[in-house]
Write an enzyme that holds these catalytic residues in place. Structure first.
Site, PDB file in Angstrom:
ATOM      1  N   CYS A 137       0.813  -1.217   0.000  1.00 67.25           N
ATOM      2  CA  CYS A 137       0.000   0.000   0.000  1.00 67.25           C
ATOM      3  C   CYS A 137       0.851   1.273   0.000  1.00 67.25           C
ATOM      4  O   CYS A 137       0.362   2.347  -0.349  1.00 67.25           O
ATOM      5  CB  CYS A 137      -0.950  -0.015   1.183  1.00 67.25           C
ATOM      6  SG  CYS A 137      -0.195  -0.617   2.694  1.00 67.25           S
ATOM      7  N   TYR A 138       2.096   1.165   0.422  1.00 66.17           N
ATOM      8  CA  TYR A 138       3.016   2.317   0.420  1.00 66.17           C
ATOM      9  C   TYR A 138       4.315   1.900  -0.277  1.00 66.17           C
ATOM     10  O   TYR A 138       5.313   1.592   0.377  1.00 66.17           O
ATOM     11  CB  TYR A 138       3.311   2.786   1.848  1.00 66.17           C
ATOM     12  CG  TYR A 138       2.113   3.345   2.577  1.00 66.17           C
ATOM     13  CD1 TYR A 138       1.691   4.659   2.337  1.00 66.17           C
ATOM     14  CD2 TYR A 138       1.405   2.571   3.491  1.00 66.17           C
ATOM     15  CE1 TYR A 138       0.581   5.168   2.998  1.00 66.17           C
ATOM     16  CE2 TYR A 138       0.303   3.073   4.150  1.00 66.17           C
ATOM     17  CZ  TYR A 138      -0.106   4.376   3.906  1.00 66.17           C
ATOM     18  OH  TYR A 138      -1.182   4.880   4.550  1.00 66.17           O
TER      19      TYR A 138
END
Lengths: 398, 135
Positions: A137-138
């Site tokens: 997600c990052y």
């Protein structure tokens, strides 16, 4: 008897009477406390001094792709990033990587977290460097960019301990100069350093925190802030002289929106041989609920005593004590009289250039700015008179 | 009688000349050396407080200027930046000549540059670097 909501009603009607904690002294002396308590609604108090236990939570606007920041430096100063992806905490005493510290003693500590906070508030461009380990997600692993305060979604000044109610006066009983957070202390009782606004200081005007509590709205560095609890190391269980503590006692935990604040009241500071810190300006209104309250705010420098502590041995080795209590001598009548040549000192003496301790005239040095504290008390007074600032009822005692 | 504090900057060629001696002997001036820094093969800087009759003083200064010595008044060397000053008072105790002092009861810092001897002790003490030096 007056309530806070009655005072707020007067503010709204433009009828409120506000004075600062210096002006109230003469007013009470001339009119008497009963009459003064009927006429005066609010007394403003303030302090402007180095407060190391300060810092800021910053939330960075995410770059594209996003990053879960693991390590981050702003102008080479490391911030704590062990929170959510873009939440960071900047400590006022943090020093940049590569700083010579005290390697060449005494070190200069020209730039630190406090200076960085001042630069942010000033709107200066800051160099940001961050790393992450990359997640689904990052995905980003590195970020290098120039940022300004506006590049953060939020910036909140969060200070765990500010506004000490009284503080030690520091001396050096050794034979060499020492470099401390109380400034440079000259050998053999060569000077005495103090740090309090005395009669203007917020907690000395409300010694038992009758009005200052959780939720109290305050002037915080030019913006609006709130007390959100007792500060760390807050201690109500101390010796008092006429209700006023004679050693460090209560403290406050405060916070506020950094984006509202003014660089004039948040100043990075360097203490030779010690480190870097932040000078913070705080103003607190005291509602005059009754005669008892006005008597508290009429306190004078000459009635506020503080203990004298040796910073060459007693303080560093955890044996901090008032020198007045550790040098017992025989009194004329034959009994043991505590204090001996040492004595407590009051702020009138300290502000008057020098004090006499141990039979020696010792020059006094201040760290807290009385001049600037009064300026803050007057700004807060204007805010209230101009209906820009209303008082709050504490939601809980501290 | 006049009394002035001045900064002399000597070029390298003059470093081995007994200039100060001449000021006393030929110009009858009284002086107090406040600071002297002479680095071999570079240049020398000396801060002097000179006292004497105004005619002698002017003649002495012309003598120094003719030798190629740069002369500046001392009161331009140390700058107190009032805008940066927080009026805390740490400098007051360290200043040996009370050039930095408190105006009471306001507790406002004041700087009397005529009293300053440019010892520079205040520079590192000031936590907000409100005192600066003009090189």
């Amino acid at each position: 008897m007056k309530t806070i909501s009655e005072i707020n009603k007067k503010i709204k009607q433009g009828k409120v009477v506000v004075v600062n904690a210096e002006e109230i002294i003469d007013i009470v002396e001339q009119k008497g406390s009963k009459k003064a308590a009927e006429e005066i609604d609010v007394v403003t108090t303030a302090t402007f001094a180095p407060m190391c236990s300060s810092g800021a939570f910053l939330n960075l606007k995410q770059p594209k792709p996003k990053i879960k920041i693991q390590k981050v430096w702003l102008n080479d100063i490391e911030l704590y990033a062990g929170l959510a992806a873009a939440d960071l905490y900047l400590g006022a005493s943090q020093l940049p990587e590569g700083d010579p510290l005290n390697k060449i003693y005494p070190g200069e500590f020209r730039y630190g977290g406090g200076h960085l906070i001042e630069d942010l508030v000033t709107g200066k461009e800051i160099t940001l460097r961050a790393t992450g380990y990359g997640t689904d997600c990052y995905p980003r692993r590195e970020l290098n960019q120039k940022v300004k305060l506006k590049d953060f979604n939020d910036a909140i000044l969060v200070n765990p301990r500010n506004c000490y109610q009284n503080y030690n006066a520091a001396v050096n009983l050794s034979s060499k100069t020492i470099y401390t957070y109380m400034g440079v202390l000259k050998p053999n009782l060569g000077n005495i350093a103090y740090c309090s606004a005395g009669q203007l200081s917020p907690l000395l005007n409300d010694p038992f925190c009758r009005t200052i509590g959780i939720g109290t709205r305050i002037f915080l560095a030019g913006g609006i802030g709130y007390v959100f609890g007792a500060g760390t190391q807050s201690n109500a269980n101390v010796k008092r002289k006429k209700e006023v503590p004679v050693s460090p006692s209560l403290t406050l935990r405060v916070n506020g929106d950094l984006k509202q604040m003014n660089k004039k009241w948040l100043r990075g500071a360097s203490f030779v041989g010690y480190g870097a810190t932040l000078i913070v300006g705080i103003g607190i209104p005291i509602p005059i609920l009754d005669e008892k309250m006005i008597k508290c705010t009429a306190i004078k420098d000459k009635d506020i005593y503080t203990q004298v502590v040796d910073y060459s041995r007693d303080y560093p080795y955890g044996e901090e004590k008032s020198l007045a209590e550790v040098h017992p001598v025989k009194s004329a009548k034959g009994g043991i009289r505590r204090g001996g040549l040492f004595n407590r000192v009051n702020y009138k003496q300290l502000k008057n250039d020098s004090v006499v301790i141990a039979d020696k005239k010792v020059p006094a040095v201040s760290l807290s700015s009385y001049y600037k504290a009064k300026e803050i008390a007057n700004i807060l007074k204007n805010w209230i008179e101009e209906k820009k600032f209303f008082l709050t009822e504490a939601v809980e005692k501290i | 009688m006049i009394s002035r504090k001045i900064i002399l900057t000597f070029p390298q060629a003059l470093l081995d000349k007994p200039i100060v001696y001449k000021l006393i002997k030929d110009y009858n001036l009284i002086f107090n050396i406040l600071q002297a820094k002479i680095t071999p093969d570079e240049e020398g800087i000396m801060i002097l407080e000179i006292k004497g009759a105004s005619r002698d003083y002017n003649a002495g200064i012309s003598y120094l200027k003719n030798l190629g010595i740069d002369i500046r008044p001392l009161d331009q060397k140390i700058i107190w930046n009032e805008r940066k000053c927080t009026h805390c008072g740490l400098c007051v105790d360290i200043c040996p000549t009370q050039a930095l002092s408190f105006k009471r009861p306001q507790m406002k810092i004041e700087f009397d540059k005529r009293k300053c001897i440019a010892c520079e002790l205040c520079l590192r003490i000031c936590p907000v670097k409100a005192i600066e030096i003009q090189q």
